[in-house]
Design an enzyme around this catalytic site. Structure first.
Site, PDB file in Angstrom:
ATOM      1  N   THR A   1      36.387  36.554  35.055  1.00 47.91           N
ATOM      2  CA  THR A   1      37.197  37.284  36.037  1.00 47.91           C
ATOM      3  C   THR A   1      38.693  37.100  35.809  1.00 47.91           C
ATOM      4  OG1 THR A   1      37.083  35.477  37.669  1.00 47.91           O
ATOM      5  CG2 THR A   1      35.375  37.188  37.774  1.00 47.91           C
TER       6      THR A   1
ATOM      7  N   LEU B   1      41.416  40.157  39.297  1.00 47.43           N
ATOM      8  CA  LEU B   1      40.651  40.794  40.372  1.00 47.43           C
ATOM      9  C   LEU B   1      39.234  40.220  40.361  1.00 47.43           C
ATOM     10  CD1 LEU B   1      41.897  44.453  39.794  1.00 47.43           C
ATOM     11  CD2 LEU B   1      42.699  42.831  41.523  1.00 47.43           C
ATOM     12  N   HIS B   2      39.105  38.994  40.857  1.00 43.19           N
ATOM     13  CA  HIS B   2      37.842  38.271  40.737  1.00 43.19           C
ATOM     14  C   HIS B   2      36.678  39.014  41.392  1.00 43.19           C
ATOM     15  CE1 HIS B   2      40.189  34.906  39.274  1.00 43.19           C
ATOM     16  NE2 HIS B   2      40.923  34.926  40.379  1.00 43.19           N
ATOM     17  N   ASP B   3      36.789  39.266  42.685  1.00 46.63           N
ATOM     18  CA  ASP B   3      35.678  39.892  43.413  1.00 46.63           C
ATOM     19  C   ASP B   3      35.452  41.355  43.015  1.00 46.63           C
ATOM     20  OD1 ASP B   3      35.301  37.477  44.649  1.00 46.63           O
ATOM     21  OD2 ASP B   3      36.354  38.030  46.490  1.00 46.63           O
TER      22      ASP B   3
END
Length: 309
Positions: free
Chosen positions: A191, A236-238
């Site tokens: 991520t 933008l991990h999620d």
């Protein structure tokens, strides 16, 4: 046919954007949002989930879950997400009420209703999922897959070795990873490469819809923070995890043994990944090793652009 999903989350700026992507996707049918304490306290993550779904015009159940980890005191991340959890963004107070069942009963209800096809996308600490597994042992046969934003094959962001979601509740992560349900772990090693640049945001700002406005206003203030640690943009991990469920070709994974450190003095929450099979333990998690950033950003822009004013 749309993939039925529950999104278990702790909104959170990037959780909010991830939800917007899921709502816009033609591949996902979001059956419910379940909330957990993580980025901020449960009261705020839960209200944020209602606000976000109403802002996007998406009518979905929002069920409240765990207010603290299984065995530990709660750690939050206001230094990134702000006191409200949504940074400098202010959304209208929600009109709808929370779903009448809690997160655990809602997950079980939807898993039963979906007849083994339910996919859980877990974007926060894994407390809700672990409690559901403990309360309803038969749910293992009712969940098709769990995709987790958490862990790392390399470095951490809460400690030198631990990623935030796993660090907050390592005991819950251990239960989920060893549940026997197919699990994909999308960690920081992947991520962190799913970053957005100022040039990307300039393009998104031209879409001129309410979601593009949210994306630009919420992410712009974060560039200074990530510049200090030499990132090429804002990760933008999620959203990357939701995108990987929408488009399975975004990720490269390998089935490996993952254990979660729950006792180490310096290594709490570390995901210990047995790449070479030295422990002789059976693999238990599909570990994401690489992400196609270009494919992700293209999908990200496409989904944001779908919203009309």
């Amino acid at each position: 046919m749309k993939k039925p999903v529950i999104i278990d989350c702790d909104p959170g700026i990037d959780d909010a954007i991830a939800l917007f992507l899921a709502f816009a996707s033609e591949n996902l049918d979001v059956k419910a949002i379940t909330t957990v304490a993580g980025n901020v306290i449960l009261e705020k993550t839960s209200k944020n989930a209602l606000k976000i779904s109403e802002y996007a015009g998406y009518n979905v159940k929002v069920a409240r879950g765990a207010s603290k980890p299984l065995m530990r005191e709660l750690i939050t991340a206001e230094f990134i997400h702000g006191e409200s959890g949504l940074g400098s963004i202010t959304l209208l107070e929600p009109v709808r009420a929370f779903y009448h069942k809690n997160a655990y009963d809602t997950i079980y209800e939807e898993a039963t209703s979906c007849e083994g096809k339910l996919h859980i996308i877990a974007l926060g600490p894994l407390t809700n999922i672990a409690i559901t597994l403990l309360k309803y042992p038969d749910i293992k046969e009712k969940i098709n897959h769990i995709t987790v934003m958490g862990g790392s094959t390399e470095l951490g962001n809460s400690t030198p070795v631990a990623e935030f979601n796993i660090y907050v509740d390592p005991e819950a992560a251990k239960i989920v990873f060893n549940s026997g349900i197919p699990v994909t772990m999308v960690g920081l090693n992947v991520t962190n490469t799913a970053y957005i640049t100022t040039e990307d945001l300039e393009e998104i700002s031209t879409y001129k819809n309410k979601i593009s406005d949210f994306v630009v206003k919420s992410l712009l203030p974060l560039f200074k923070f990530f510049e200090k640690i030499d990132f090429p943009g804002v990760p933008l991990h999620d959203p990357a995890v939701v995108a990987s469920v929408i488009d399975e070709n975004i990720l490269e994974t390998k089935f490996l043994r993952v254990d979660v450190e729950t006792k180490g003095e310096f290594t709490r929450g570390k995901t210990v990944i047995d790449v070479y099979g030295v422990t002789n333990k059976a693999p238990n998690v599909n570990v994401a090793l690489k992400m196609n950033r270009e494919r992700f950003i293209a999908l990200f822009k496409e989904l944001v652009k779908r919203y009309e004013i």
